[in-house]
Design a protein around this motif. Structure first.
Motif, PDB file in Angstrom:
ATOM      1  N   GLY A 216       0.820  -1.216   0.000  1.00 13.37           N
ATOM      2  CA  GLY A 216       0.000   0.000   0.000  1.00 13.37           C
ATOM      3  C   GLY A 216       0.847   1.257   0.000  1.00 13.37           C
ATOM      4  N   LYS A 220       0.890   4.459  -2.464  1.00 12.52           N
ATOM      5  CA  LYS A 220       0.870   5.825  -1.948  1.00 12.52           C
ATOM      6  C   LYS A 220       1.999   6.654  -2.542  1.00 12.52           C
ATOM      7  CE  LYS A 220       1.805   9.184   1.242  1.00 12.52           C
ATOM      8  NZ  LYS A 220       1.012  10.154   0.477  1.00 12.52           N
ATOM      9  N   ARG A 226      -5.803   4.567  -2.512  1.00 10.65           N
ATOM     10  CA  ARG A 226      -5.588   3.563  -1.484  1.00 10.65           C
ATOM     11  C   ARG A 226      -6.008   2.175  -1.964  1.00 10.65           C
ATOM     12  NH1 ARG A 226      -5.922   5.346   4.116  1.00 10.65           N
ATOM     13  NH2 ARG A 226      -6.854   3.312   4.474  1.00 10.65           N
ATOM     14  N   LEU A 227      -5.326   1.149  -1.477  1.00 14.26           N
ATOM     15  CA  LEU A 227      -5.711  -0.222  -1.809  1.00 14.26           C
ATOM     16  C   LEU A 227      -7.035  -0.604  -1.153  1.00 14.26           C
ATOM     17  CD1 LEU A 227      -2.333  -2.204  -1.527  1.00 14.26           C
ATOM     18  CD2 LEU A 227      -3.372  -1.159  -3.543  1.00 14.26           C
ATOM     19  N   TRP A 288      -1.925   6.533   3.605  1.00 15.16           N
ATOM     20  CA  TRP A 288      -1.751   5.108   3.914  1.00 15.16           C
ATOM     21  C   TRP A 288      -0.699   5.029   5.012  1.00 15.16           C
ATOM     22  CZ3 TRP A 288      -4.550   0.914   2.526  1.00 15.16           C
ATOM     23  CH2 TRP A 288      -4.014  -0.343   2.734  1.00 15.16           C
ATOM     24  N   ALA A 293      -4.008   2.248   7.712  1.00 15.84           N
ATOM     25  CA  ALA A 293      -3.803   1.066   6.874  1.00 15.84           C
ATOM     26  C   ALA A 293      -4.104  -0.226   7.626  1.00 15.84           C
ATOM     27  CB  ALA A 293      -2.373   1.041   6.344  1.00 15.84           C
ATOM     28  N   SER A 332      -1.000  -5.648  -8.586  1.00 15.99           N
ATOM     29  CA  SER A 332      -1.600  -4.696  -7.651  1.00 15.99           C
ATOM     30  C   SER A 332      -1.219  -3.250  -7.917  1.00 15.99           C
ATOM     31  CB  SER A 332      -1.174  -5.052  -6.217  1.00 15.99           C
ATOM     32  OG  SER A 332      -1.525  -6.366  -5.876  1.00 15.99           O
TER      33      SER A 332
END
Length: 377
Positions: A216, A220, A226-227, A288, A293, A332
């Motif tokens: 994450g 950022k 954000r994830l 994050w 998080a 991702s």
């Protein structure tokens, strides 16, 4: 629910990415033991932070009051005052202590403006280990000046038998700075990949899920969304040194209420708090940090279990690591999209400098110094 209590804005570090030390709070105006004693029991995680919390003369008394109110009580510290921390760890061996360290000797001391800071931190950690601490660790903020050292810092932490927590350079109203942006986002992101790859070799769940937290941080750093959506004001909140409750420590407009005017439940169920939660739902800040998080990663029904998204990523990439395959970052993170900053201000080291702010610090005026329109991206 998680809670962070900012005990003071006094600080004896002079960090290049944080100007808290230029705007200290007056001890007489800081949140009191009596006020915090009225907090309810049952917090999942309660973090005592600052500024530098060990500058509070009543830190032990604060710990005595707050320790029973949370599953985990943490102190986030610069580690320059082991004399304040060692007695606490001896009394509460399972208390969580995270010492901020921004690199090895030269790098840490330059970033944090601490003469001999690195050596003091390492000695402090050794004293805490000897005192019987069971949840100890270092904490690092990724930035251009230290990114080449993070893998070795992680390895050093593992060798000492302590944790390694991370965050990325960001802005927040309490820093009195809105120009904390990376010089080279892509370089930082790639170095974090190396850290994640190293962490995925571990077998303890905490390290494996911290690898996802660092994923994450890559998003950022690159300026992506954000994830996992933020749950500020719902799953975590902050209390500042003036006893005001905020949904988060980034936006100065998310005040939910004051513990000097109402008790905790009244603040959290007020219309003002509901309004701030609506703002959080529409918030576009790309934050994050550890507080937001790890809370976002947590299963809402079972606080000690993760959500399915990070669980799937950890399982899939642990298997890849075991088979000698590279971690699947491209699944991702899109490296073709990197945020372009309009203006980049070079951060200044205050090590060995006698600044006007240090000689004549200006008392904090509840964030009035923070410019409007700042953005984390």
């Amino acid at each position: 629910m998680d809670l962070s209590v900012i005990l003071t804005y006094r600080c004896d570090s002079r960090c290049s990415m944080c100007n808290i030390w230029k705007y200290p709070t007056r001890p007489s105006s800081e949140v009191t033991v009596e006020t915090l004693s009225r907090l309810p029991d049952g917090f999942d995680h309660l973090n005592l932070t600052g500024g530098e919390p060990t500058l509070r003369r009543d830190l032990m008394e604060l710990v005595d009051v707050l320790y029973p109110k949370a599953c985990t009580l943490e102190i986030s510290t610069n580690g320059l005052h082991p004399d304040k921390l060692v007695p606490i760890v001896r009394k509460y061996p399972d208390i969580k202590i995270r010492i901020s360290i921004e690199g090895f000797e030269e790098t840490n001391n330059a970033i944090r403006g601490e003469k001999n800071g690195y050596a003091v931190k390492i000695d402090c950690m050794k004293q805490l280990i000897e005192a019987g601490g069971k949840d100890l660790g270092f904490a690092t903020t990724f930035q251009d000046e230290n990114i080449d050292e993070i893998v070795d810092l992680y390895r050093m932490s593992r060798d000492m038998g302590v944790e390694f927590a991370t965050s990325a350079l960001h802005n927040g109203f309490q820093f009195h700075k809105s120009d904390n942006v990376p010089y080279d986002r892509l370089v930082i992101a790639k170095r974090v990949e190396d850290l994640i790859t190293e962490m995925m070799k571990a077998w303890d769940a905490k390290t494996l899920f911290r690898a996802y937290l660092n994923l994450g941080l890559i998003a950022k750093v690159l300026g992506h969304d954000r994830l996992i959506p933020c749950q500020a004001g719902t799953m975590f909140a902050f209390i500042d040194p003036w006893s005001d409750v905020y949904a988060c420590n980034v936006r100065p407009d998310l005040k939910m209420g004051s513990l000097l005017e109402a008790d905790w439940d009244e603040v959290m169920h007020s219309e003002q708090a509901e309004e701030q939660r609506r703002k959080v739902a529409a918030c576009k800040q790309n934050c994050w940090m550890v507080a937001s998080a790890k809370t976002a990663m947590r299963n809402p029904r079972h606080a000690h279990l993760p959500k399915m998204k990070p669980l799937r990523w950890v399982v899939a990439n642990k298997l890849r690591s075991m088979m000698g395959l590279p971690i699947n970052f491209r699944g991702s993170v899109d490296y073709s999209i990197v945020h372009r900053d309009e203006q980049i201000v070079r951060r200044e080291s205050y090590l060995g400098k006698r600044t006007k702010a240090e000689l004549q610090p200006e008392e904090s005026r509840q964030y009035s110094q923070f410019p409007e329109g700042f953005f984390n991206r």
